[in-house]
Write an enzyme that holds these catalytic residues in place. Structure first.
Site, PDB file in Angstrom:
ATOM      1  CG  HIS A 165      57.795  24.161  -5.963  1.00 16.37           C
ATOM      2  ND1 HIS A 165      59.352  23.693  -5.368  1.00 16.37           N
ATOM      3  CD2 HIS A 165      57.570  25.007  -4.831  1.00 16.37           C
ATOM      4  CE1 HIS A 165      59.529  24.545  -4.260  1.00 16.37           C
ATOM      5  NE2 HIS A 165      58.760  25.253  -4.023  1.00 16.37           N
ATOM      6  CD  GLU A 168      59.642  22.504  -8.892  1.00 17.00           C
ATOM      7  OE1 GLU A 168      59.240  21.191  -8.027  1.00 17.00           O
ATOM      8  OE2 GLU A 168      60.427  23.311  -8.721  1.00 17.00           O
ATOM      9  CG  HIS A 312      60.330  19.395  -5.400  1.00 16.92           C
ATOM     10  ND1 HIS A 312      59.996  20.586  -5.147  1.00 16.92           N
ATOM     11  CD2 HIS A 312      60.048  18.579  -4.568  1.00 16.92           C
ATOM     12  CE1 HIS A 312      59.477  20.872  -4.106  1.00 16.92           C
ATOM     13  NE2 HIS A 312      59.304  19.406  -3.462  1.00 16.92           N
ATOM     14  CD  GLU A 371      64.661  19.477  -6.863  1.00 17.52           C
ATOM     15  OE1 GLU A 371      64.154  19.552  -8.028  1.00 17.52           O
ATOM     16  OE2 GLU A 371      64.642  20.078  -5.861  1.00 17.52           O
TER      17      GLU A 371
HETATM   18 ZN    ZN Z   1      60.598  22.460  -6.351  1.00 17.07          ZN
END
Ligand code: ZN
Length: 405
Positions: A165, A168, A312, A371
């Site tokens: 992403h 990120e 992420h 995350e």
């Molecule tokens: Zn992500």
């Protein structure tokens, strides 16, 4: 005192500050018209505050090279700043100007880490640690290399990726920070807070793809690239006007973490986004985008990976399951990674077509989405140290393996 400066392509305000060794606030004070929530525009003139020179008085026993290394300045750079000084004949009390110096390692924690910074950083690490392996695994829509970098000689194969992403991108810098520390500890045969780098190196091979989505990262950091035919459509696709800091997709508005062939149609119907967008549009079919194809092809090579981690931001959570495809050991791994990092291992339902989903379903091996950090993306760089500790603890645990019993 200030220096006039014309903004160049690739500049951001933080990158300029880092290059000249000044604080963002002093740059803003001198240039009250600047808005940090707008992109730096190539061709515009700004004024950069001048740093007072840093002067050092030579002590007994000092050598030129020791002084250079103490201040983390290349010896040649120090010599250039002191053209009248003979490096072999220092005298105590003599003054040396210590020039300001910065390199890609500083960019990781102090400015936007983009494709150019990653490329330079990788080349620097390869020069410094020749036992690292580097490979281009594909090319982005706009022609940027998608790079992999490997460390280790062992049979257990571990993969980690970052910046799938776009906004990120801090995950790319965090992975490279880990890699450098690991390489340094391996080379020096030192224990790294309980982690035996030598044993890990002989037991595992770690392949990082630190920046899967380089075009998207550049878009987030620098705004719309001119002279590409994506300039016009991007402004139609973006929900947030001229600001691309919330953009996650690749440059064609396809979310690369919705591109993988793992119940892709169900994810499409759930998202019900049918056009290019900053996030959540999975494309017309699985694996249509060169960045997702490059990653999938790399993972599909033999010998296969035993474990994969996709980094992420944000949430301090670890997703470890996929429908019921994950192997039994995934849960034990999730507990281990949870203990190591303080993150919460979460069993997730109702999500498909991600990299982790595809890896688990296809290979029936442990796969994780991590995350990192907490807050609003892109996460601020002042969280870098803490996130680095957390990412490091997860990767150390992955490289150390599950203990029996
Ligand atoms: Zn992500």
């Amino acid at each position: 005192m200030s220096i006039p400066y014309v903004i160049q392509k690739g500049d951001t305000y933080l990158r300029i500050c880092l290059r000249y060794g000044v604080h963002l606030q002093s740059l803003l004070n001198l240039n009250p018209h600047l808005r940090t929530n707008e992109y730096a525009i190539p061709g515009h003139l700004i004024h950069i505050p001048q740093r007072p020179p840093n002067v050092y008085l030579v002590q007994q026993q000092d050598t030129f090279y020791e002084i250079a290394s103490r201040f983390r300045v290349p010896a040649q750079w120090l010599a250039n700043a002191n053209p009248t000084v003979n490096p072999r004949q220092l005298t105590p009390g003599q003054s040396l100007i210590i020039p300001y110096w910065t390199d890609e390692r500083d960019v990781r924690r102090e400015a936007e880490y983009g494709p150019v910074q990653l490329f330079n950083d990788m080349n620097g690490l390869i020069d410094r640690y020749p036992f690292l392996k580097q490979e281009q695994i594909g090319t982005s829509v706009l022609g940027k290399p998608i790079m992999a970098i490997g460390i280790g000689n062992g049979p257990v194969r571990i993969h980690a990726n970052g910046a799938v992403h776009a906004n990120e991108w801090i995950t790319s810098a965090l992975l490279m920070e880990f890699l450098e520390q690991y390489a340094a500890h391996y080379e020096n045969c030192r224990s790294w807070r309980g982690f035996d780098a030598h044993a890990a190196y002989e037991r595992t091979t770690l392949w990082l793809v630190p920046m899967v989505n380089p075009d998207g990262v550049e878009l987030v950091q620098e705004g719309v690239p001119d002279r590409t035919h994506y300039a016009d459509p991007l402004s139609d696709w973006n929900w947030y006007g001229e600001d691309y800091r919330l953009w996650k997709a690749n440059i064609r508005g396809v979310d690369l973490n919705d591109q993988f062939p793992a119940h892709w149609e169900e994810e499409r119907d759930r998202r019900s986004i049918m056009n290019p967008a900053p996030l959540n549009y999975g494309g017309e079919a699985p694996l249509t985008e060169p960045e997702a194809i490059a990653l999938a092809d790399f993972i599909d090579r033999e010998p296969h990976f035993d474990l994969a981690l996709s980094f992420h931001t944000q949430g301090q959570e670890i997703y470890w399951n996929y429908r019921d495809y994950e192997p039994e050991e995934s849960e034990r791994w999730a507990k281990l990674l949870e203990q190591a990092s303080g993150y919460r291992a979460v069993k997730l339902f109702g999500s498909d077509a991600g990299f982790k989903d595809w890896f688990i379903q296809k290979y029936r091996k442990p796969g994780f989405t991590v995350e990192v950090g907490y807050g609003v993306n892109p996460l601020p760089l002042d969280q870098f140290e803490r996130m680095s500790v957390e990412v490091t603890s997860i990767l150390k645990a992955a490289l150390s393996g599950l203990q029996e019993g």
